[in-house]
Design a protein around this motif. Structure first.
Motif, PDB file in Angstrom:
ATOM      1  N   GLU A  46       2.826   6.065  -6.529  1.00 32.75           N
ATOM      2  CA  GLU A  46       3.516   4.973  -7.203  1.00 32.75           C
ATOM      3  C   GLU A  46       2.568   3.798  -7.453  1.00 32.75           C
ATOM      4  N   SER A  47       2.745   3.154  -8.593  1.00 34.13           N
ATOM      5  CA  SER A  47       1.831   2.080  -8.980  1.00 34.13           C
ATOM      6  C   SER A  47       2.268   0.711  -8.479  1.00 34.13           C
ATOM      7  N   CYS A  48       3.505   0.589  -8.008  1.00 33.89           N
ATOM      8  CA  CYS A  48       3.996  -0.702  -7.543  1.00 33.89           C
ATOM      9  C   CYS A  48       5.154  -0.493  -6.576  1.00 33.89           C
ATOM     10  N   LEU A  58       6.880  -4.610 -15.381  1.00 34.57           N
ATOM     11  CA  LEU A  58       6.738  -3.322 -16.045  1.00 34.57           C
ATOM     12  C   LEU A  58       8.064  -2.865 -16.672  1.00 34.57           C
ATOM     13  N   CYS A  59       9.174  -3.169 -16.004  1.00 33.11           N
ATOM     14  CA  CYS A  59      10.490  -2.860 -16.586  1.00 33.11           C
ATOM     15  C   CYS A  59      10.675  -3.599 -17.906  1.00 33.11           C
ATOM     16  N   GLY A  60      10.268  -4.869 -17.944  1.00 26.20           N
ATOM     17  CA  GLY A  60      10.365  -5.641 -19.180  1.00 26.20           C
ATOM     18  C   GLY A  60       9.502  -5.057 -20.283  1.00 26.20           C
ATOM     19  N   VAL A 329       7.741   6.971 -15.828  1.00 28.40           N
ATOM     20  CA  VAL A 329       7.014   8.150 -15.355  1.00 28.40           C
ATOM     21  C   VAL A 329       5.522   7.987 -15.629  1.00 28.40           C
ATOM     22  N   ALA A 330       5.176   7.543 -16.853  1.00 33.78           N
ATOM     23  CA  ALA A 330       3.772   7.422 -17.251  1.00 33.78           C
ATOM     24  C   ALA A 330       3.029   6.374 -16.435  1.00 33.78           C
ATOM     25  N   THR A 331       3.726   5.305 -16.043  1.00 29.22           N
ATOM     26  CA  THR A 331       3.084   4.226 -15.290  1.00 29.22           C
ATOM     27  C   THR A 331       3.271   4.375 -13.781  1.00 29.22           C
ATOM     28  N   LEU A 332       3.804   5.520 -13.360  1.00 33.37           N
ATOM     29  CA  LEU A 332       3.980   5.834 -11.931  1.00 33.37           C
ATOM     30  C   LEU A 332       4.839   4.805 -11.213  1.00 33.37           C
TER      31      LEU A 332
END
Length: 355
Positions: A46-48, A58-60, A329-332
């Motif tokens: 996971e990235s965060c 990242l959600c934004g 998914v792409a940004t983990l």
């Protein structure tokens, strides 16, 4: 305000004068029954951390990609839908609307309003998805683990309504320009022409005169979009998908996301369509109120253009959820599973003989 909000939802200190030290213990996630170890919250996959400022940012960004691209993609359908709403005598149905537009303006005419659509719905997507995640976590923390599970549908409704309130403030100026370009012949051909003319002729009021009907359209739409999607995902994994979500591959999970998004989109279109028609009429005609526009349209007129809107919104909503989830998914990013009943609640219900 946002600073203090991030402090609450992420359980982190944002004091710039101190070096950040991860908290120990357990931080409850939005998903009831699931806990996150704060000291080692970010796994190698996971990235965060779930609920962290980076997570919300990242959600934004995912919301910008989901809303800006999809709304721009369906501009031709949106243009015909708006014209059916404001001039049903000339544009009798979706096929006739395309035929008339192509005959009068050519294929280029179908792209009218793409710029305000892209910028407006990108801004809206940033607030819609980003703030939804913020308020969902914030409200869940206020309710507590058990209540957040029992009243999770109300949690989705409340978080999405709050997020959309702010999202529409960001959208309204561009929506006004888009509808003017698409439905008022000779008004403007581009965003650069539309904005100065609206400001010159109507002032700031021209950009926000349809904000209230926009809220009436978008808030019920978004409440249905998020609540229906969340519940549909939960039901699909429970009754339709032949194996647990944890055993599904990422592509299989994205297929479920797309299906749930389309189902939610159909309901969204029906719930929000009358207000959408009023918004189109308000931005076409000067000096009328939402109530006057609704009376002039009549009950039947409020439902003009529903078929193309169902096609448009169903496709839009499915694609938005697909893009949003694919971005995660792409940004983990962390992607919690559907809610499960907390163990504490299970024990209470078992003690009462209700489980």
């Amino acid at each position: 305000m946002l600073r203090s909000m991030f402090e609450k939802v992420s359980c982190q200190t944002l004091d710039d004068t101190k070096e950040f030290v991860p908290q120990t213990g357990l931080v409850k996630s939005l998903v009831a029954g699931r806990t996150i170890a704060a000291a080692s919250a970010v796994t190698p996959q996971e990235s965060c951390e779930f609920g962290s400022p980076k997570y919300f940012m990242l959600c934004g960004l995912g919301g910008i990609l989901a809303c800006g691209t999809t709304h721009t993609f369906v501009v031709p359908l949106d243009l015909v839908k708006c014209r059916i709403q404001v001039d049903p005598a000339k544009y009798k149905n979706i096929f006739h609307g395309f035929k008339v537009t192509l005959a009068e303006e050519g294929a280029r005419g179908l792209a009218r309003g793409w710029a305000p659509t892209f910028y407006g719905y990108s801004a809206q997507g940033l607030c819609k998805f980003g703030l939804y995640e913020v308020f969902k976590v914030l409200y869940a923390g206020m309710l507590g683990e058990e209540a957040a599970y029992v009243y999770r549908t109300w949690l989705y409704l409340g978080a999405s309504a709050t997020a959309e309130f702010f999202a529409d403030i960001a959208l309204s100026p561009m929506e006004a320009a888009k509808v003017k370009i698409q439905t008022t012949p000779g008004f403007a051909n581009t965003l650069r022409e539309a904005w100065p003319r609206i400001m010159r002729e109507e002032g700031m009021h021209g950009f926000y005169k349809s904000l209230v009907p926009l809220w009436l359209r978008q808030i019920p739409y978004t409440m249905m979009k998020f609540a229906c999607f969340e519940k549909t995902v939960e039901l699909l994994y429970r009754y339709v998908v032949p194996k647990p979500r944890s055993d599904c591959s990422k592509p299989e999970q994205l297929v479920v996301t797309f299906a749930a998004g389309y189902i939610a989109g159909v309901f969204c279109a029906i719930v929000s369509h009358p207000a959408d028609t009023v918004v189109s009429k308000l931005n076409q005609v000067k000096g009328v109120t939402a109530l006057e526009a609704a009376k002039a349209l009549g009950w039947g007129g409020l439902w003009k253009g529903l078929t193309p809107r169902i096609v448009m919104i169903g496709t839009l909503t499915a694609l938005q959820w697909f893009i949003y989830d694919a971005f995660k998914v792409a940004t983990l990013m962390p992607r919690p599973p559907p809610p499960e009943m907390p163990e504490s609640l299970k024990k209470k219900l078992q003690a009462k003989g209700e489980l």
